[in-house]
Design a protein around this motif. Structure first.
Motif, PDB file in Angstrom:
ATOM      1  N   GLU A  62      -9.771   1.452  -6.322  1.00 16.43           N
ATOM      2  CA  GLU A  62     -10.670   2.262  -6.033  1.00 16.43           C
ATOM      3  C   GLU A  62     -11.085   2.215  -4.753  1.00 16.43           C
ATOM      4  O   GLU A  62     -11.175   3.015  -3.812  1.00 16.43           O
ATOM      5  CB  GLU A  62     -11.792   2.010  -7.070  1.00 16.43           C
ATOM      6  CG  GLU A  62     -12.810   3.162  -7.231  1.00 16.43           C
ATOM      7  CD  GLU A  62     -14.149   2.852  -8.194  1.00 16.43           C
ATOM      8  OE1 GLU A  62     -13.891   2.259  -9.243  1.00 16.43           O
ATOM      9  OE2 GLU A  62     -15.220   2.867  -7.434  1.00 16.43           O
ATOM     10  N   ARG A  63     -11.433   0.897  -4.164  1.00 18.66           N
ATOM     11  CA  ARG A  63     -11.841   0.407  -2.925  1.00 18.66           C
ATOM     12  C   ARG A  63     -10.691   1.067  -1.735  1.00 18.66           C
ATOM     13  O   ARG A  63     -11.257   1.612  -0.955  1.00 18.66           O
ATOM     14  CB  ARG A  63     -11.836  -1.215  -2.574  1.00 18.66           C
ATOM     15  CG  ARG A  63     -12.262  -1.734  -1.556  1.00 18.66           C
ATOM     16  CD  ARG A  63     -12.609  -3.194  -1.334  1.00 18.66           C
ATOM     17  NE  ARG A  63     -12.754  -3.554  -0.147  1.00 18.66           N
ATOM     18  CZ  ARG A  63     -11.843  -4.356   0.635  1.00 18.66           C
ATOM     19  NH1 ARG A  63     -10.358  -4.248   0.225  1.00 18.66           N
ATOM     20  NH2 ARG A  63     -12.138  -4.723   1.714  1.00 18.66           N
ATOM     21  N   GLN A  65      -8.655   3.257  -2.083  1.00 12.63           N
ATOM     22  CA  GLN A  65      -8.646   4.821  -1.879  1.00 12.63           C
ATOM     23  C   GLN A  65      -9.649   5.274  -0.980  1.00 12.63           C
ATOM     24  O   GLN A  65      -9.811   6.278  -0.319  1.00 12.63           O
ATOM     25  CB  GLN A  65      -8.573   5.505  -3.234  1.00 12.63           C
ATOM     26  CG  GLN A  65      -7.340   5.439  -3.812  1.00 12.63           C
ATOM     27  CD  GLN A  65      -7.043   6.220  -5.139  1.00 12.63           C
ATOM     28  OE1 GLN A  65      -7.808   6.163  -6.181  1.00 12.63           O
ATOM     29  NE2 GLN A  65      -5.978   7.117  -5.003  1.00 12.63           N
ATOM     30  N   ARG A  66     -10.978   4.583  -1.206  1.00 11.47           N
ATOM     31  CA  ARG A  66     -12.196   5.002  -0.552  1.00 11.47           C
ATOM     32  C   ARG A  66     -11.905   4.827   0.937  1.00 11.47           C
ATOM     33  O   ARG A  66     -12.154   5.564   1.957  1.00 11.47           O
ATOM     34  CB  ARG A  66     -13.355   4.358  -0.673  1.00 11.47           C
ATOM     35  CG  ARG A  66     -14.332   4.938  -1.663  1.00 11.47           C
ATOM     36  CD  ARG A  66     -15.640   4.251  -2.203  1.00 11.47           C
ATOM     37  NE  ARG A  66     -15.557   3.040  -3.200  1.00 11.47           N
ATOM     38  CZ  ARG A  66     -15.727   1.838  -2.844  1.00 11.47           C
ATOM     39  NH1 ARG A  66     -15.819   1.104  -1.850  1.00 11.47           N
ATOM     40  NH2 ARG A  66     -15.521   0.867  -3.870  1.00 11.47           N
ATOM     41  N   ASP A  70     -11.655   7.489   4.200  1.00 10.58           N
ATOM     42  CA  ASP A  70     -12.253   7.084   5.426  1.00 10.58           C
ATOM     43  C   ASP A  70     -11.294   7.124   6.692  1.00 10.58           C
ATOM     44  O   ASP A  70     -11.562   7.548   7.771  1.00 10.58           O
ATOM     45  CB  ASP A  70     -12.946   5.939   5.341  1.00 10.58           C
ATOM     46  CG  ASP A  70     -14.069   5.888   6.275  1.00 10.58           C
ATOM     47  OD1 ASP A  70     -14.964   6.785   6.347  1.00 10.58           O
ATOM     48  OD2 ASP A  70     -14.390   4.642   6.810  1.00 10.58           O
TER      49      ASP A  70
END
Ligand SMILES: O=C(O)C(=O)C[C@]1(C(=O)O)C=C[C@@H](O)C=C1
Length: 98
Positions: A62-63, A65-66, A70
């Protein structure tokens, strides 16, 4: 060689120099990551902990992919890349335990 083709050759060389530099960063970064995961593998083997931790993995994905969004990197690619590395780490952990 025309001016345009010699300028293109110059640009190609500049891009390739950057690619070589970034590939080196990737290799050294991956080697450093594997040093930490090897230490984790030893800890897990010593304390009879399972090789994989799916909750931790989902947080990492999840991290990443964020961060990928960005950074303007395809998040699906980032996910597949991390999953590939983690898969390799889990194989190493399993060897520690056998
Ligand atoms: O953090 C851990 O527990 C690890 O073993 C490291 C790692 C990773 O490579 O990041 C590998 C396997 C786990 O499933 C989760 C994460």
């Amino acid at each position: 060689m025309t001016d345009a083709s010699s300028r293109a050759a110059e640009l190609l060389k500049e891009h390739r120099d950057s690619i070589d530099r970034l590939d080196a960063v990737l290799v050294y970064t991956l080697a450093e990551r594997f040093k930490h995961t090897q230490a984790v593998g030893r800890l897990k083997a010593e304390h009879a902990l399972p090789p994989s931790d799916p909750l931790r993995e989902s947080q990492q994905i999840e991290r990443l992919q964020r961060m990928a969004l960005d950074a303007d990197l395809d998040p699906e690619f980032a996910k597949n890349f991390l999953n590939f590395i983690i898969g390799e780490v889990i194989q190493h952990h399993k060897k520690h335990q056998s």
